[in-house]
Design a protein around this motif. Structure first.
Motif, PDB file in Angstrom:
ATOM      1  N   ILE A 213      38.047  24.081  47.245  1.00 23.43           N
ATOM      2  CA  ILE A 213      37.925  25.232  46.345  1.00 23.43           C
ATOM      3  C   ILE A 213      38.277  26.517  47.082  1.00 23.43           C
ATOM      4  O   ILE A 213      39.013  27.374  46.567  1.00 23.43           O
ATOM      5  CB  ILE A 213      36.500  25.308  45.767  1.00 23.43           C
ATOM      6  CG1 ILE A 213      36.342  24.281  44.643  1.00 23.43           C
ATOM      7  CG2 ILE A 213      36.178  26.707  45.245  1.00 23.43           C
ATOM      8  CD1 ILE A 213      34.947  24.203  44.064  1.00 23.43           C
ATOM      9  N   LEU A 214      37.788  26.671  48.294  1.00 19.26           N
ATOM     10  CA  LEU A 214      38.079  27.873  49.084  1.00 19.26           C
ATOM     11  C   LEU A 214      39.569  27.956  49.419  1.00 19.26           C
ATOM     12  O   LEU A 214      40.162  29.038  49.408  1.00 19.26           O
ATOM     13  CB  LEU A 214      37.232  27.875  50.353  1.00 19.26           C
ATOM     14  CG  LEU A 214      35.740  28.150  50.130  1.00 19.26           C
ATOM     15  CD1 LEU A 214      34.929  27.716  51.349  1.00 19.26           C
ATOM     16  CD2 LEU A 214      35.518  29.628  49.841  1.00 19.26           C
ATOM     17  N   ARG A 215      40.183  26.817  49.731  1.00 19.88           N
ATOM     18  CA  ARG A 215      41.619  26.810  50.024  1.00 19.88           C
ATOM     19  C   ARG A 215      42.412  27.268  48.810  1.00 19.88           C
ATOM     20  O   ARG A 215      43.343  28.080  48.932  1.00 19.88           O
ATOM     21  CB  ARG A 215      42.070  25.411  50.448  1.00 19.88           C
ATOM     22  CG  ARG A 215      43.534  25.342  50.886  1.00 19.88           C
ATOM     23  CD  ARG A 215      44.020  23.918  51.019  1.00 19.88           C
ATOM     24  NE  ARG A 215      44.129  23.260  49.725  1.00 19.88           N
ATOM     25  CZ  ARG A 215      45.135  23.449  48.867  1.00 19.88           C
ATOM     26  NH1 ARG A 215      46.114  24.310  49.155  1.00 19.88           N
ATOM     27  NH2 ARG A 215      45.177  22.791  47.722  1.00 19.88           N
ATOM     28  N   VAL A 223      43.221  39.858  46.353  1.00 18.01           N
ATOM     29  CA  VAL A 223      42.054  39.716  45.498  1.00 18.01           C
ATOM     30  C   VAL A 223      41.525  41.081  45.072  1.00 18.01           C
ATOM     31  O   VAL A 223      41.353  41.981  45.890  1.00 18.01           O
ATOM     32  CB  VAL A 223      40.947  38.937  46.235  1.00 18.01           C
ATOM     33  CG1 VAL A 223      39.690  38.864  45.387  1.00 18.01           C
ATOM     34  CG2 VAL A 223      41.442  37.544  46.611  1.00 18.01           C
ATOM     35  N   GLU A 224      41.257  41.196  43.785  1.00 19.81           N
ATOM     36  CA  GLU A 224      40.638  42.411  43.252  1.00 19.81           C
ATOM     37  C   GLU A 224      39.122  42.297  43.272  1.00 19.81           C
ATOM     38  O   GLU A 224      38.416  43.204  43.683  1.00 19.81           O
ATOM     39  CB  GLU A 224      41.121  42.655  41.826  1.00 19.81           C
ATOM     40  CG  GLU A 224      40.553  43.891  41.166  1.00 19.81           C
ATOM     41  CD  GLU A 224      41.129  44.076  39.773  1.00 19.81           C
ATOM     42  OE1 GLU A 224      40.352  43.989  38.797  1.00 19.81           O
ATOM     43  OE2 GLU A 224      42.351  44.297  39.659  1.00 19.81           O
ATOM     44  N   ARG A 243      31.920  32.507  52.864  1.00 21.84           N
ATOM     45  CA  ARG A 243      33.341  32.195  53.035  1.00 21.84           C
ATOM     46  C   ARG A 243      34.211  33.067  52.136  1.00 21.84           C
ATOM     47  O   ARG A 243      35.314  33.475  52.528  1.00 21.84           O
ATOM     48  CB  ARG A 243      33.569  30.713  52.742  1.00 21.84           C
ATOM     49  CG  ARG A 243      32.925  29.783  53.761  1.00 21.84           C
ATOM     50  CD  ARG A 243      33.630  29.858  55.125  1.00 21.84           C
ATOM     51  NE  ARG A 243      35.040  29.551  54.978  1.00 21.84           N
ATOM     52  CZ  ARG A 243      35.552  28.318  54.936  1.00 21.84           C
ATOM     53  NH1 ARG A 243      34.735  27.263  55.019  1.00 21.84           N
ATOM     54  NH2 ARG A 243      36.844  28.117  54.814  1.00 21.84           N
ATOM     55  N   LEU A 244      33.748  33.355  50.928  1.00 21.74           N
ATOM     56  CA  LEU A 244      34.520  34.222  50.040  1.00 21.74           C
ATOM     57  C   LEU A 244      34.612  35.638  50.604  1.00 21.74           C
ATOM     58  O   LEU A 244      35.653  36.293  50.497  1.00 21.74           O
ATOM     59  CB  LEU A 244      33.894  34.244  48.642  1.00 21.74           C
ATOM     60  CG  LEU A 244      34.060  32.972  47.811  1.00 21.74           C
ATOM     61  CD1 LEU A 244      33.215  33.053  46.547  1.00 21.74           C
ATOM     62  CD2 LEU A 244      35.528  32.731  47.458  1.00 21.74           C
ATOM     63  N   HIS A 245      33.529  36.107  51.194  1.00 14.97           N
ATOM     64  CA  HIS A 245      33.564  37.421  51.852  1.00 14.97           C
ATOM     65  C   HIS A 245      34.654  37.446  52.929  1.00 14.97           C
ATOM     66  O   HIS A 245      35.372  38.432  53.082  1.00 14.97           O
ATOM     67  CB  HIS A 245      32.208  37.737  52.481  1.00 14.97           C
ATOM     68  CG  HIS A 245      31.280  38.479  51.581  1.00 14.97           C
ATOM     69  ND1 HIS A 245      31.628  39.655  50.948  1.00 14.97           N
ATOM     70  CD2 HIS A 245      30.000  38.218  51.208  1.00 14.97           C
ATOM     71  CE1 HIS A 245      30.612  40.084  50.224  1.00 14.97           C
ATOM     72  NE2 HIS A 245      29.617  39.229  50.351  1.00 14.97           N
ATOM     73  N   GLY A 246      34.767  36.354  53.675  1.00 16.29           N
ATOM     74  CA  GLY A 246      35.796  36.283  54.706  1.00 16.29           C
ATOM     75  C   GLY A 246      37.197  36.265  54.129  1.00 16.29           C
ATOM     76  O   GLY A 246      38.141  36.762  54.744  1.00 16.29           O
ATOM     77  N   ALA A 251      36.777  43.120  48.697  1.00 19.75           N
ATOM     78  CA  ALA A 251      36.691  42.868  47.260  1.00 19.75           C
ATOM     79  C   ALA A 251      35.236  42.816  46.795  1.00 19.75           C
ATOM     80  O   ALA A 251      34.355  42.347  47.514  1.00 19.75           O
ATOM     81  CB  ALA A 251      37.387  41.549  46.909  1.00 19.75           C
ATOM     82  N   ARG A 252      35.001  43.301  45.593  1.00 15.82           N
ATOM     83  CA  ARG A 252      33.668  43.194  44.998  1.00 15.82           C
ATOM     84  C   ARG A 252      33.342  41.730  44.758  1.00 15.82           C
ATOM     85  O   ARG A 252      34.159  40.967  44.258  1.00 15.82           O
ATOM     86  CB  ARG A 252      33.627  43.950  43.676  1.00 15.82           C
ATOM     87  CG  ARG A 252      32.269  43.888  42.979  1.00 15.82           C
ATOM     88  CD  ARG A 252      32.367  44.247  41.517  1.00 15.82           C
ATOM     89  NE  ARG A 252      32.944  45.555  41.289  1.00 15.82           N
ATOM     90  CZ  ARG A 252      33.141  46.069  40.075  1.00 15.82           C
ATOM     91  NH1 ARG A 252      32.821  45.365  38.996  1.00 15.82           N
ATOM     92  NH2 ARG A 252      33.676  47.256  39.928  1.00 15.82           N
ATOM     93  N   LEU A 253      32.120  41.340  45.113  1.00 13.65           N
ATOM     94  CA  LEU A 253      31.701  39.950  44.929  1.00 13.65           C
ATOM     95  C   LEU A 253      30.374  39.945  44.175  1.00 13.65           C
ATOM     96  O   LEU A 253      29.363  40.455  44.660  1.00 13.65           O
ATOM     97  CB  LEU A 253      31.550  39.248  46.278  1.00 13.65           C
ATOM     98  CG  LEU A 253      31.029  37.810  46.282  1.00 13.65           C
ATOM     99  CD1 LEU A 253      31.863  36.913  45.383  1.00 13.65           C
ATOM    100  CD2 LEU A 253      31.011  37.256  47.701  1.00 13.65           C
ATOM    101  N   THR A 254      30.376  39.374  42.975  1.00 10.53           N
ATOM    102  CA  THR A 254      29.179  39.286  42.140  1.00 10.53           C
ATOM    103  C   THR A 254      28.623  37.873  42.227  1.00 10.53           C
ATOM    104  O   THR A 254      29.363  36.900  42.127  1.00 10.53           O
ATOM    105  CB  THR A 254      29.506  39.628  40.675  1.00 10.53           C
ATOM    106  OG1 THR A 254      30.126  40.918  40.616  1.00 10.53           O
ATOM    107  CG2 THR A 254      28.241  39.646  39.833  1.00 10.53           C
TER     108      THR A 254
END
Length: 289
Positions: A213-215, A223-224, A243-246, A251-254
């Motif tokens: 999924i991360l790949r 990314v917005e 991992r998404l932060h990396g 980007a904003r992460l909710t």
């Protein structure tokens, strides 16, 4: 405020964001036999998943009645709204949008525009917030609707479930039906495309599925913004978020947790993320002086 935003409880937005943006949320219904519970109102996610594993028969769900939407639209009108942007879960997953449209028929004094997100959970919720931000910035109804439609077209949702059984029994499996018989203990990687659940990959273990999924999420750069949700595995959510932060530190992460209605169809163990690709115009070089 003359223009207000309405959505449904499948948006999975945290209460603080709902309150901050004055979003009206109409709950769907979870049915345990004859017992009808409003999603996120009469039953929380924590209570729902504890109860789910004890029930011998799986619960079902129902869209809000048109009267529930009508009451919301009329309340907003009484509060001064003259326009409403009503944004909802994919019409291929639920008849919620149909109920909302029926509720607006013959409604005097308020113009209502409906948008089919073709998404669910926080992938829907992020678009709802984007619409609310556009309204706060002064956009009118049609412009805000165009903005959120663009946002949804650029939203890519990826998720995994422990089993496809909940999706299958709820009739929300879409083209993922093709892989039911061949899965055995393989973890399916799913997406929402054209408003329905489709298979995009598989992995032997959950950890490998998360890495896949991360790949795939990395392919949607630049990314917005991003989102991540879970059902019953906060430790998996924490890893996914890190991992998404990396992947896109700026980007904003909710982050959130799915509400009971989504849980009925996804089951325990769901883990999902969505990535919104930046608009191409924002990537263009500045004009020469």
């Amino acid at each position: 405020m003359a223009l207000r935003i309405v959505t449904d409880s499948t948006c999975d937005l945290p209460p603080e964001l709902v309150a901050q943006h004055r979003i009206a949320v109409v709950p769907l219904v979870v049915l345990f036999g004859d017992e009808a519970l409003q999603d996120g109102v009469d039953i929380s996610s924590e209570r729902f998943f504890r109860r789910l594993v004890r029930e011998s028969k799986l619960p079902t769900t129902s869209q809000p009645a048109p009267a529930a939407f009508r009451a919301t639209y009329e309340r907003l009108r009484e509060e001064g709204a003259t326009e409403i942007l009503s944004i909802h879960i994919s019409g291929k997953l639920s008849r919620t949008l149909e109920s909302a449209r029926q509720a607006a028929e013959g409604l005097d004094g308020v113009r209502v525009v409906h948008v089919d997100s073709e998404l669910a959970t926080l992938a829907l919720g992020m678009g709802v917030v984007r619409a609310a931000e556009a309204v706060a910035a002064g956009c009118g109804l049609d412009e805000a609707a165009d903005i959120v439609r663009s946002h949804f077209r650029r939203t890519h949702c990826l998720f995994l479930v422990d089993t496809l059984e909940y999706l299958r029994r709820g009739g929300r499996i879409g083209r993922a039906q093709e892989i039911v018989g061949s899965l055995l203990k393989v973890k399916p990687i799913l997406s929402l495309e054209g408003g329905e659940v489709v298979p995009v990959g598989r992995a032997r273990t959950k950890q490998r599925a998360v890495e896949e999924i991360l790949r795939r999420a990395a392919e949607f750069r630049p990314v917005e913004q991003m989102m991540a949700v879970h059902a019953t595995t906060p430790e998996d959510l924490k890893y996914l978020v890190e991992r998404l932060h990396g992947l896109a530190p700026q980007a904003r992460l909710t982050v959130g947790r799915i509400t009971p209605v989504i849980g009925v169809h996804a089951g325990p163990g769901l883990l999902a993320c969505a990535v919104v690709t930046a608009e191409s115009d924002s990537l263009a070089p500045p004009p020469e002086a």
